[in-house]
Every structure is written in C-alpha cells, then in structure tokens.
Design a protein around this motif. Structure first.
Motif, PDB file in Angstrom:
ATOM      1  N   GLY A   9       0.792  -1.219   0.000  1.00  0.00           N
ATOM      2  CA  GLY A   9       0.000   0.000   0.000  1.00  0.00           C
ATOM      3  C   GLY A   9       0.826   1.272   0.000  1.00  0.00           C
ATOM      4  N   SER A  10       2.125   1.174   0.313  1.00  0.00           N
ATOM      5  CA  SER A  10       2.999   2.349   0.250  1.00  0.00           C
ATOM      6  C   SER A  10       3.154   2.775  -1.206  1.00  0.00           C
ATOM      7  CB  SER A  10       4.391   2.021   0.801  1.00  0.00           C
ATOM      8  OG  SER A  10       4.351   1.717   2.157  1.00  0.00           O
ATOM      9  N   THR A  11       3.457   4.035  -1.422  1.00  0.00           N
ATOM     10  CA  THR A  11       3.721   4.499  -2.783  1.00  0.00           C
ATOM     11  C   THR A  11       5.168   4.220  -3.156  1.00  0.00           C
ATOM     12  OG1 THR A  11       4.413   6.710  -2.108  1.00  0.00           O
ATOM     13  CG2 THR A  11       2.049   6.377  -2.545  1.00  0.00           C
ATOM     14  N   ARG A  52       1.334   2.171  -6.186  1.00  0.00           N
ATOM     15  CA  ARG A  52       1.312   1.526  -4.867  1.00  0.00           C
ATOM     16  C   ARG A  52       1.906   0.123  -4.923  1.00  0.00           C
ATOM     17  NH1 ARG A  52      -0.450   4.780  -0.881  1.00  0.00           N
ATOM     18  NH2 ARG A  52      -1.838   6.396  -1.645  1.00  0.00           N
TER      19      ARG A  52
END
Length: 65
Positions: A9-11, A52
């Motif tokens: 979910g992190s960019t 993501r």
C-alpha cells in the motif's frame, strides 16, 4: 519493509525515500522493483511516484517467469 515503514500500500516514492530501489526491466510479473542490495523486491500497480506496492518479498524467491 518493517524497519523503513514501507509496505503493501505504500507508494513508490515512499519506498524510494526509505530504500535505494531500481526497476526490474522486462519483468514478466509486471512493474517489479528491487532494492539495490537485492534484499527486498516487490510489485507496483502502475508507473510513477504514486504507484502503490501490491506485493513484497525478501531473499531468494522461486518465481516462474
């Protein structure tokens, strides 16, 4: 990557700010990246800094390409 705070979910930008990463060219898995030391790898859902992380793995992985 727990020590960095980056994870699913992190960019791409968040991961790149925490770790030196490189794109894996011509990956059959999609938009794949790896850390410069090769300790961690993952997949992104698209291109650019806002993409993501959708998968992460570490160490050697048996992945059919």
């Amino acid at each position: 990557v727990p020590a960095t705070g980056a994870g699913i979910g992190s960019t791409r930008k968040q991961v790149a700010d925490a770790l030196a990463i490189s794109d894996v060219p011509d990956s059959s898995l999609g938009r794949e990246f790896t850390t410069d030391g090769g300790d961690f790898s993952g997949l992104l859902d698209g291109a650019g800094d806002a993409a993501r992380v959708t998968a992460l793995w570490s160490g050697q992985a048996c992945i059919f390409r």
